[in-house]
Scaffold this active site. Structure first.
Site, PDB file in Angstrom:
ATOM      1  N   GLU A   1      -7.313   3.527  -1.116  1.00 31.99           N
ATOM      2  CA  GLU A   1      -7.798   2.785   0.058  1.00 31.99           C
ATOM      3  C   GLU A   1      -9.293   2.991   0.260  1.00 31.99           C
ATOM      4  O   GLU A   1      -9.775   4.126   0.190  1.00 31.99           O
ATOM      5  CB  GLU A   1      -7.043   3.283   1.309  1.00 31.99           C
ATOM      6  CG  GLU A   1      -7.456   2.585   2.595  1.00 31.99           C
ATOM      7  CD  GLU A   1      -6.803   3.224   3.816  1.00 31.99           C
ATOM      8  OE1 GLU A   1      -5.908   2.606   4.407  1.00 31.99           O
ATOM      9  OE2 GLU A   1      -7.190   4.364   4.175  1.00 31.99           O
TER      10      GLU A   1
ATOM     11  N   TYR B   1     -11.991  -4.101   4.560  1.00 36.32           N
ATOM     12  CA  TYR B   1     -10.939  -3.133   4.244  1.00 36.32           C
ATOM     13  C   TYR B   1     -10.317  -3.578   2.929  1.00 36.32           C
ATOM     14  O   TYR B   1     -10.051  -4.772   2.725  1.00 36.32           O
ATOM     15  CB  TYR B   1      -9.868  -3.132   5.348  1.00 36.32           C
ATOM     16  CG  TYR B   1      -8.666  -2.255   5.023  1.00 36.32           C
ATOM     17  CD1 TYR B   1      -8.577  -0.956   5.518  1.00 36.32           C
ATOM     18  CD2 TYR B   1      -7.624  -2.719   4.218  1.00 36.32           C
ATOM     19  CE1 TYR B   1      -7.499  -0.140   5.209  1.00 36.32           C
ATOM     20  CE2 TYR B   1      -6.539  -1.920   3.895  1.00 36.32           C
ATOM     21  CZ  TYR B   1      -6.478  -0.630   4.403  1.00 36.32           C
ATOM     22  OH  TYR B   1      -5.409   0.163   4.093  1.00 36.32           O
TER      23      TYR B   1
END
Lengths: 380, 293
Positions: A180, A99
């Site tokens: 993101e 992530y």
């Protein structure tokens, strides 16, 4: 402004971040133009989260299966958000998922990297999360430090560091609130790839980002039509489910007025902050927006003029009451040019409440006595 | 009083723009010591009898200004802020709303590195009643007295100041720190100044939903502030996930709620007012009984 995944990936790609080859389709037949072979991933393009769990991602082994799945997926509504299109990509062989995101941290007052060696997860519920403050001016060692802290080694470490640096560059140059990548995939061939992406563009920055000019209206999909109109006219409207329409100047005062309505037993029908310095035209537009909500029985207008001139507000009120003489109004108006405003309103018979608490109590009491009737029409 | 008084020499950046000019006039009328205006290309002109300079550097050199109030458009604010810092300005009051938050973060970092102070952005400014008004606050509702106020909001500050003034309680200084998520001065810094200010007897702190600055301030108060503090939070009935006017006023992921802030107030000895009207009543009690509740 939230972007769809396919838009986010185009921006990532332009910033040098590797993304899978992709085709966006809005009809099942368009699958025929896919050039990268099967099996395929079909992903609903929606604004809401939790897409995977809601069945918004499917895999197809051939064109026939793909078309059948596409037909269903294109009609899918996920948490109230309609599927805008499908993003079609080849399936990727995954060795590891990470992530990686850049956002602004309001507590630290600076941008930060958020990273985790566990990708494809909900970052809020993960325990294994790194947050790294980003210094000004930016230097590429920040990306290397981050990749090293994630426990990466060798070529993969260098690739992730480079990608992190590019992600920050995109974040900064495009004025994003969030960039993101989740998951950031390391393939079995040791390549890094942004498999899914999310971008939030800062609303205040769109004016200096020519690439996003005119995007706002198409992306306000999680708002009511009135909220959308307010946003386009620079008014802050949040619709609530009561029958007192609240209109004030300034966010804090509008919130405080809303809280007081509730505390004195009333139900706010909306929050509308017309902002500082609203003139007659903007105030009238704000009144019209509140008025159009069919659930609203009483309008409570609370203006404390600092940079907002009371006479401008009074001008809007006179015009509004000519148009909607039946509308129940409770008005509190104080501050700059108050005396002029009072003279302008004297002929209208409208009572002005100097005290906020009295005004709120009056609005609540009238809202309880209001007989339900259809939305008030303008006087011909 | 804190930060500004009648001697504070103020330069207005963007003094010849529509808003800058109007507020230069209002600040002068109030008695603020405005010594210069700055608008690139208009050096040598005058605005309301105040000399205009092309650069802040020249304005500071000529007038000795130490404070700048900035009215420039949002995308020019970062440059204007850097210019003020480089010219040696030690207090920047940034009124402009709608500045990209990444710009604010850059400016705030530069301010910190220089040891200067930034109020705002998206704020009403600061007033020491009877001495100096720097920003867009309506001067007539403030009166000199013992209450120090710090707030994220503009008009709500006026509402509460008006109630205080009408109840006979004037203010030492009122600081509007602004409604943006990224900003300059925070509660702690202002609270600490009020704690050490002999003119301040009671402190009023006005917060709103979003972020956790109020929670952190409450913990700070317990440790560092002996004077009575009255806290009020706007947005007690705000729905989650919706931006309530201010860029920073949003409950997200269950964080930033009014309950959490009010709990923190109560747990740390801050006296809670549930409505703006209650603030004045609590101030009256605190002045009678200054010991911490």
């Amino acid at each position: 402004m939230n972007l769809y995944e396919y838009e986010a990936k185009r921006i990532f790609e332009a910033g040098g971040i590797p993304v899978p080859p992709a085709v966006r389709i809005t009809k099942p037949e368009e699958l025929a133009k896919v050039h990268f072979g099967y099996p395929l991933t079909l992903k609903c393009q929606v604004m809401s989260g939790g897409r995977g769990k809601a069945g918004g991602i499917k895999f197809a082994k051939d064109l026939e299966e793909g078309k059948a799945l596409a037909k269903d997926l294109l009609q899918l509504v996920i948490k109230g958000s309609k599927t805008e299109s499908l993003l079609v990509e080849p399936m990727v062989s995954i060795a590891k998922e990470l992530y990686l995101a850049v956002t602004l941290d309001r507590e630290r007052g600076c941008p930060i990297f958020i990273a985790s060696a566990e990708g494809g997860i909900e970052i809020e519920s993960s325990h294994n999360v790194l947050t790294e403050p980003i210094p000004f001016p930016y230097h590429p060692y920040v990306g290397r430090n981050l990749a090293a802290k994630l426990g990466l080694k060798g070529a993969v470490m260098a690739k992730v560091a480079d990608l992190a640096n590019k992600l920050y560059k995109v974040f900064e140059s495009k004025d994003l609130d969030l960039a993101e990548i989740n998951p950031l995939v390391i393939t079995k061939g040791d390549d890094v790839l942004a498999l899914d992406g999310k971008i939030i563009i800062n609303d205040d920055s769109i004016g200096r980002q020519p690439a996003f000019k005119g995007w706002m209206e198409a992306h306000l999909v999680d708002m009511s039509p009135r909220e959308r109109r307010a946003k386009m006219t620079d008014l802050n409207l949040v619709e609530l489910d009561g029958n007192i329409g609240i209109l004030c100047n300034g966010a804090g005062l509008t919130m405080a007025t809303m809280d007081m309505v509730k505390a004195f037993g009333g139900q706010p029908g909306n929050f509308l902050d017309a902002g500082g310095g609203s003139d007659q035209k903007k105030t009238l537009a704000a009144l019209e927006l509140v008025n159009e909500n069919p659930a609203v029985d009483v309008i409570l207008l609370n203006i404390l003029g600092g940079i907002t001139a009371c006479d401008e507000v009074a001008g809007a009120l006179v015009e509004f009451m000519k148009k909607y003489p039946e509308r129940q109004m409770v008005v509190r108006l104080r501050g700059n040019n108050q005396d002029v405003a009072e003279k302008m309103l004297a002929a209208s018979g409208l009572k002005l409440y100097p005290d906020l608490e009295e005004a709120v109590k009056e609005a609540v009491s009238r809202s309880k006595n209001a007989t339900k009737k259809p939305a008030l029409a303008a006087k011909a | 009083m804190i930060l500004v008084d009648k001697h504070t020499k103020v330069v207005v950046q963007g003094a010849t723009g529509k808003m800058g000019a109007a507020h230069t006039k209002r600040m002068l009328d109030y008695g603020t010591n405005i010594v210069a205006g700055v608008t690139p290309g208009k050096g040598g002109e005058k605005i309301h009898n105040v000399p205009v300079f092309d650069t802040v550097m020249e304005a500071v050199k000529t007038t000795g200004a130490t404070c700048s109030v900035i009215f420039v458009p949002p995308y020019l604010a970062l440059d204007a802020g850097y210019e003020a810092l480089d010219a040696g300005i030690s207090l920047l009051v940034l009124i402009t709303e709608g500045i990209p938050p990444q710009d604010t973060a850059k400016l705030a970092a530069a301010v910190k590195a220089k040891g200067a102070k930034l109020i705002g952005p998206n704020c009403p400014g600061i007033i020491t009643p009877g001495q100096s008004l720097i920003g867009i606050l309506p001067g007539s509702i403030f009166k000199s007295g013992p209450v120090g106020m710090v707030s994220k909001s503009g008009t709500l500050t006026y509402e509460i100041a008006l109630a205080l003034t009408e109840s006979g309680y004037g203010q030492s200084t009122c600081v509007g720190t602004g409604g943006d998520p990224i900003k300059g001065l925070d509660y702690q810094e202002v609270l600490s100044m009020f704690e050490h200010d002999p003119a301040t007897e009671v402190i009023v702190m006005i917060g709103e939903i979003g972020g956790n600055a109020e929670e952190e301030a409450a913990a700070f108060i317990k440790k560092n502030v002996k004077k009575p503090v009255i806290g009020y939070i706007a947005g007690q009935t705000a729905p989650p996930g919706k931006r309530m006017g201010h860029a920073g006023a949003i409950i997200s992921g269950g964080k930033g709620t009014a309950e959490s802030k009010l709990e923190a107030f109560k747990a740390n000895g801050v006296r809670v007012a549930m409505t703006p009207g209650e603030v004045a009543k609590q101030v009256a009690e605190a002045i009678k009984q200054p010991a911490k509740a």
